[in-house]
Design a protein around this motif. Structure first.
Motif, mmCIF file in Angstrom:
data_model
loop_
_atom_site.group_PDB
_atom_site.id
_atom_site.type_symbol
_atom_site.label_atom_id
_atom_site.label_comp_id
_atom_site.label_asym_id
_atom_site.label_seq_id
_atom_site.Cartn_x
_atom_site.Cartn_y
_atom_site.Cartn_z
ATOM 1 N N UNK A 1 0.304 -1.391 0.129
ATOM 2 C CA UNK A 1 -0.209 0.072 -0.062
ATOM 3 C C UNK A 1 1.006 1.361 0.272
ATOM 4 N N UNK A 2 0.622 1.957 -1.076
ATOM 5 C CA UNK A 2 1.901 3.546 -1.144
ATOM 6 C C UNK A 2 1.293 4.033 -0.181
ATOM 7 N N UNK A 3 -0.194 4.328 0.066
ATOM 8 C CA UNK A 3 -0.717 5.277 1.740
ATOM 9 C C UNK A 3 -1.625 4.980 2.623
ATOM 10 N N UNK A 4 -1.135 4.269 3.881
ATOM 11 C CA UNK A 4 -1.253 3.326 4.171
ATOM 12 C C UNK A 4 -2.836 3.946 4.716
ATOM 13 N N UNK A 5 -2.657 4.953 5.727
ATOM 14 C CA UNK A 5 -3.797 5.694 5.541
ATOM 15 C C UNK A 5 -5.026 6.014 4.734
ATOM 16 N N UNK A 6 -4.375 6.081 3.823
ATOM 17 C CA UNK A 6 -5.783 6.433 2.871
ATOM 18 C C UNK A 6 -6.102 4.619 2.327
ATOM 19 N N UNK A 7 -5.449 3.209 2.444
ATOM 20 C CA UNK A 7 -5.860 2.468 2.292
ATOM 21 C C UNK A 7 -7.215 1.731 3.230
ATOM 22 N N UNK A 8 -6.653 2.686 4.543
ATOM 23 C CA UNK A 8 -6.944 1.864 5.425
ATOM 24 C C UNK A 8 -8.867 2.659 5.861
ATOM 25 N N UNK A 9 -8.697 4.144 4.813
ATOM 26 C CA UNK A 9 -10.025 5.537 4.614
ATOM 27 C C UNK A 9 -11.074 4.604 4.564
ATOM 28 N N UNK A 10 -10.349 3.701 2.523
ATOM 29 C CA UNK A 10 -11.016 3.226 1.292
ATOM 30 C C UNK A 10 -12.144 2.273 2.469
ATOM 31 N N UNK A 11 -11.581 1.555 3.336
ATOM 32 C CA UNK A 11 -12.164 0.873 3.903
ATOM 33 C C UNK A 11 -13.382 1.078 5.054
ATOM 34 N N UNK A 12 -12.799 1.753 5.878
ATOM 35 C CA UNK A 12 -13.070 3.084 6.825
ATOM 36 C C UNK A 12 -13.389 4.370 6.716
ATOM 37 N N UNK A 13 -14.778 4.994 6.063
ATOM 38 C CA UNK A 13 -14.475 6.253 5.405
ATOM 39 C C UNK A 13 -14.399 6.783 7.084
ATOM 40 N N UNK A 14 -14.686 6.911 7.941
ATOM 41 C CA UNK A 14 -14.906 8.161 9.431
ATOM 42 C C UNK A 14 -13.423 7.315 10.045
ATOM 43 N N UNK A 15 -12.955 6.418 9.830
ATOM 44 C CA UNK A 15 -11.038 6.820 10.503
ATOM 45 C C UNK A 15 -11.780 5.213 11.308
ATOM 46 N N UNK A 16 -10.658 5.150 11.969
ATOM 47 C CA UNK A 16 -10.773 4.073 13.337
ATOM 48 C C UNK A 16 -10.559 5.038 14.397
ATOM 49 N N UNK A 17 -11.205 4.211 15.420
ATOM 50 C CA UNK A 17 -11.614 4.674 17.173
ATOM 51 C C UNK A 17 -10.387 4.738 17.484
ATOM 52 N N UNK A 18 -9.687 3.147 17.703
ATOM 53 C CA UNK A 18 -8.480 3.018 18.570
ATOM 54 C C UNK A 18 -7.182 2.442 17.395
ATOM 55 N N UNK A 19 -6.223 2.862 17.995
ATOM 56 C CA UNK A 19 -5.245 2.740 17.253
ATOM 57 C C UNK A 19 -3.983 2.217 17.996
#
Length: 321
Positions: A206-224
């Protein structure tokens, strides 16, 4: 003190004579003497982690005299107990994370720890396997349950998910009812999915890991739970939802973002009660430990080199006896 320890005045251990020096196997280190509330463990195995390199290099000052025995956690047989110790007895198989430390570390034939840091090992693990649990288990349990306060239904990101802390954290978070998003290399996708991850992100491809995560979870993750160092740690901040919270274990995040909380000063400490809870989880089947490789005691430097290469699945352990 038992005959095994009491008949000897010295022990072997991997130690440094100054911060930044290479570790040396020393043969005549003094065996510590328990104080009233202490337990002397005859070590069977020791945990290996990148924190051991921080100690060796002087980036984590142990505030102890040299020669300084390396290693912070492991499992062993109780060789002696202090006069005020009532909950443990000689010959019990226990494990412990010893920070804040006594006189010596875990990469030795004996280690002295406060009784408050000790718990019986899981019956489901061998004494050698159990030595790989304390630091990663305590870290994953405390950060997810007490610091992040993960609850059912939350989306929780765990990176380096196949590593020591990561593979335990995936199991704990999924057991809490969270929707776990695991970041791992392609070769570990099936592995972390088998631990309970609901989704897996390939951080290598994944070139942009945050973008890849946001593609599946548009609202972002709650905890990390961030387990990676270097600039890559910053990439995961953008994946947090507004109001999200991250524990940054290596303290590697250097970016700021309004509306999210980054905790970069977390340090795990010895806790026997929490280790006992981990023992219950292992023995109930709620947790399993994956051991990547077990090294002989005289191979400790090789064990640390393997960990620092960062391609380990689960834990690396040194067999002491």
């Amino acid at each position: 003190m038992s005959d095994k320890a009491g008949s000897r005045a010295t022990m072997r251990g991997w130690a440094i004579r100054a911060y930044g020096e290479e570790m040396v196997l020393m043969n005549e280190l003094p065996i510590p003497t328990p104080g009233p509330h202490d337990i002397l463990m005859q070590m069977r195995s020791a945990e290996v982690g990148d924190w051991d390199e921080l100690v060796r290099a002087g980036e984590w000052d142990m505030e102890r005299p040299f020669p300084l025995v390396l290693g912070l956690a492991g499992a062993g047989r109780i060789a002696a107990v202090g006069a005020a110790v009532t909950d443990f007895s000689e010959n019990q198989e226990v494990y412990a994370y010893s920070y804040p430390l006594h006189d010596n570390g875990a990469w030795a034939e004996f280690m002295l720890v406060p009784q408050s840091h000790v718990a019986p090992i899981p019956a489901s693990l061998t004494p050698v396997e159990a030595g790989g649990v304390p630091i990663v288990g305590l870290t994953a349990h405390e950060t997810l349950i007490d610091v992040l306060r993960v609850t059912r239904g939350e989306v929780v990101l765990i990176n380096a998910a196949a590593g020591g802390v990561g593979h335990i954290a995936v199991q704990i978070a999924s057991g809490l009812g969270a929707h776990v998003v695991a970041a791992a290399s392609r070769r570990n996708h099936d592995f972390v999915a088998g631990l309970g991850a609901a989704a897996v992100i390939d951080y290598d491809a994944t070139g942009d890991v945050a973008k890849a995560i946001r593609a599946q979870y548009p609202g972002g993750v709650d905890k990390a739970l961030n387990c990676v160092s270097g600039k890559a740690a910053n990439d995961y901040v953008a994946a947090l939802a507004d109001g999200g919270k991250m524990v940054d274990l290596p303290g590697a995040v250097s970016v700021q973002r309004a509306g999210v909380q980054i905790i970069s000063d977390y340090v795990v400490r010895g806790n026997g009660a929490r280790l006992a809870e981990l023992t219950r989880r292992f023995d109930s089947g709620a947790l399993r430990l994956v051991v990547h490789e077990i090294f002989r005691f005289d191979e400790a430097p090789r064990a640390l080199d393997l960990v620092l290469a960062r391609h380990v699945r689960g834990k690396v352990v040194i067999r002491t006896t």
